[in-house]
Scaffold this active site. Structure first.
Site, short mmCIF file in Angstrom:
data_model
loop_
_atom_site.label_atom_id
_atom_site.label_comp_id
_atom_site.label_asym_id
_atom_site.label_seq_id
_atom_site.Cartn_x
_atom_site.Cartn_y
_atom_site.Cartn_z
N ASP A 136 0.83 -1.20 0.00
CA ASP A 136 0.00 0.00 0.00
C ASP A 136 0.87 1.26 0.00
O ASP A 136 1.95 1.28 0.60
CB ASP A 136 -0.90 -0.03 1.24
CG ASP A 136 -2.04 0.95 1.16
OD1 ASP A 136 -2.68 1.04 0.10
OD2 ASP A 136 -2.32 1.62 2.18
N GLU B 95 0.85 -0.43 -5.01
CA GLU B 95 -0.31 0.46 -5.05
C GLU B 95 0.22 1.85 -5.38
O GLU B 95 0.72 2.56 -4.51
CB GLU B 95 -1.04 0.44 -3.71
CG GLU B 95 -2.35 1.21 -3.70
CD GLU B 95 -2.16 2.69 -3.44
OE1 GLU B 95 -2.33 3.49 -4.39
OE2 GLU B 95 -1.82 3.05 -2.31
N ASP C 33 -11.60 1.06 -1.28
CA ASP C 33 -11.84 2.46 -0.94
C ASP C 33 -12.85 3.14 -1.88
O ASP C 33 -13.24 4.28 -1.64
CB ASP C 33 -10.53 3.26 -0.99
CG ASP C 33 -9.67 3.04 0.25
OD1 ASP C 33 -10.22 2.69 1.30
OD2 ASP C 33 -8.44 3.22 0.15
#
Length: 534
Positions: A312, A359, A412
């Site tokens: 991430d 990411e 998200d």
């Protein structure tokens, strides 16, 4: 430490060279009778559906133990598993619990996770299971407990002590504990360690149960030809065993133990104040000094759990936004240098060609793009970010790269149906013209677009396969309530299985993401398959 020469030839990593498809679903969203999804028969049925439909991967959010706010991206440990995911019915079958011990947890709301009820009701049941084990009333069901403790000795005792002390101090964060307990080193030499020893062992036993059940589920998935994609947040929570046990690895005030600066992102088009995350920042020179030992141990733990790891906030390895502690917003932060390619060279030296996804969403600086190219890691493309803009938008399918992972949306994002309803007509019209669709079944339009993309891996949120609207959204960034709660019902997966399995296998074969092996009773797919929803 820091940026070094670009570009190495060849890149450090090169693993995403076959086309495949997967499904994104966090295990808490599985159905069941005990307040949240667990590693039970519903998880087994889910992976069996994935295999039958031609998927090769199941992607999950971080599996760590969650605290206040219930976010899997703010965990008490980046090594441990979430005890909420433990299947208690399996402990009844193992003799660690009586059947009626589960009655208090038979919660009525099957559509949402009730974290408050889990906190009140599940922990006492887990402690009952440990007490049964401690008293010898039933054997350990997943192999030798002492061997498990030995295998994970580099993090498990510290985690157990941290959680036991947190229980002892009524859930307060570690910086509010007495001075003799505010670090692992201090607590180990304090009478408190003996006082909470049984509690500490219980928390270690819960990890034994989690890892035992996860290992069984993963082995079943592997047998079916499925890999697991996990998620590693770049930052850890301040109130975590990670920071408490190794404060020297973070930018903390040596006197108070509080952060000198915290993480976030700067102001942009979407937020005039930026985002103030509040996570402690790494002392990257300290990590570099010991060859990134903590990070390599963390990645090893992730590779024990998963086949592929999504890193991430990849840009934080290049430069990270440092916000002075106590600042009311993220406006006053500054970009600071991260470890750059030096870190990934250490990863490459430790793990031969590890399967990692970067990411890289957002608008990265040229140095971030260069770092991604130097590593060779696949980045991400999100279709919900593609439309309503110029033809140069990198998320439009004609701009995708083979070495990338394509999503309709992530955890998200809104569901695709919810997103399509909320965007302006210009964006909807662009989508309809680009994909040559009416938009009436936009979730399946995005499924087909992701499958057709040149990106080698396509990952579809389960909500989009179910064509669900915004009520099934999993997380809304920047909000603190109502997140991480959605669950599907068994009838929804059964309907999807009955109506769409053959179609998913067909488009998987059509777009090179699935090489079918004939199943008993299979019928020849139609030459021009229709959408399941049509």
């Amino acid at each position: 430490m820091g940026q070094t020469s670009f570009l190495p030839t060849p890149p450090l990593f090169n693993w995403l060279n076959q086309r495949a498809a997967g499904v994104l679903l966090h295990p808490t969203a599985l159905p069941g009778d005990f307040g949240t999804g667990t590693l039970d028969r519903h998880a087994t049925q889910f992976v069996e559906f994935l295999a039958a439909a031609g998927f090769r991967y199941w992607q999950v959010c971080p599996l760590g133990p969650t605290g206040y706010g219930d976010s899997p991206y703010q965990c008490f440990s980046s090594f441990a598993g979430n005890p909420y995911l433990i299947d208690l019915a399996a402990l009844v079958r193992a003799g660690l619990l009586a059947e009626n011990a589960l009655d208090p947890l038979r919660l009525s709301n099957a559509d949402r996770v009730d974290y408050g009820a889990l906190w009140r009701l599940k922990w006492p049941i887990l402690f009952q299971a440990h007490e049964s084990f401690r008293r010898g009333l039933a054997p350990a069901p997943y192999g030798d407990f002492a061997a498990f403790q030995q295998k994970y000795a580099h993090w498990l005792p510290a985690y157990g002590l941290f959680q036991a002390l947190k229980d002892h101090f009524n859930g307060k964060p570690w910086w509010e504990w007495p001075v003799e307990a505010r670090t692992l080193a201090a607590a180990q030499n304090s009478p408190l360690a003996a006082l909470v020893a049984r509690r500490s062992e219980a928390h270690q036993f819960f990890q034994y149960l989690f890892f035992g059940q996860w290992t069984q589920l993963k082995a079943h998935a592997t047998k079916l030809g499925l890999g697991i994609i996990g998620d590693a947040p770049i930052f850890v929570a301040l109130d975590s065993a990670d920071v408490w046990a190794a404060p020297q690895l973070f930018q903390l005030d040596p006197k108070t133990g509080r952060p000198l600066a915290v993480a976030g992102v700067p102001p942009d088009y979407f937020s005039a104040d930026g985002q103030l995350w509040g996570n402690p920042l790494y002392d990257w020179p300290a990590h570099a000094a010991d060859g990134y030992a903590w990070w390599l141990a963390r990645l090893q733990s992730n590779f024990d759990l998963y086949d592929i790891v999504r890193l991430d906030h990849f840009r934080g390895f290049d430069t990270y936004w440092s916000i002075p502690a106590g600042a009311p917003t993220a406006k006053g932060g500054k970009w600071r240098q991260g470890p750059g390619l030096d870190f990934f060279r250490a990863v490459a030296a430790r793990f031969p060609n590890p399967k990692i996804i970067a990411e890289d969403l957002g608008e990265p600086a040229p140095s971030v793009t260069a770092l991604l190219a130097a590593t060779g890691l696949p980045g991400m493309a999100v279709l919900q970010f593609a439309f309503g803009d110029k033809p140069t938008n990198p998320y439009l399918p004609h701009n995708h790269q083979a070495n990338s992972v394509v999503y309709p949306g992530t955890h998200d994002n809104d569901t695709t149906r919810g997103w399509y309803t909320s965007v302006d007509e210009k964006t909807r019209n662009h989508l309809r013209r680009y994909l040559r669709v009416s938009g009436a079944e936009v979730s399946w339009d995005f499924v087909r677009a992701a499958y057709a993309s040149v990106g080698n891996l396509a990952v579809i949120p389960l909500q989009d396969l179910l064509s669900l609207d915004a009520e099934a959204r999993f997380n809304t960034p920047g909000t603190s309530e109502g997140n991480w709660q959605w669950r599907y019902r068994p009838a929804q997966l059964e309907k999807l299985k009955n109506e769409s399995t053959a179609y998913l296998r067909e488009i998987g074969e059509l777009y090179g993401r699935f090489k079918p092996a004939a199943l008993p009773g299979d019928k020849v797919a139609a030459a021009c398959p229709t959408d399941p929803a049509s």
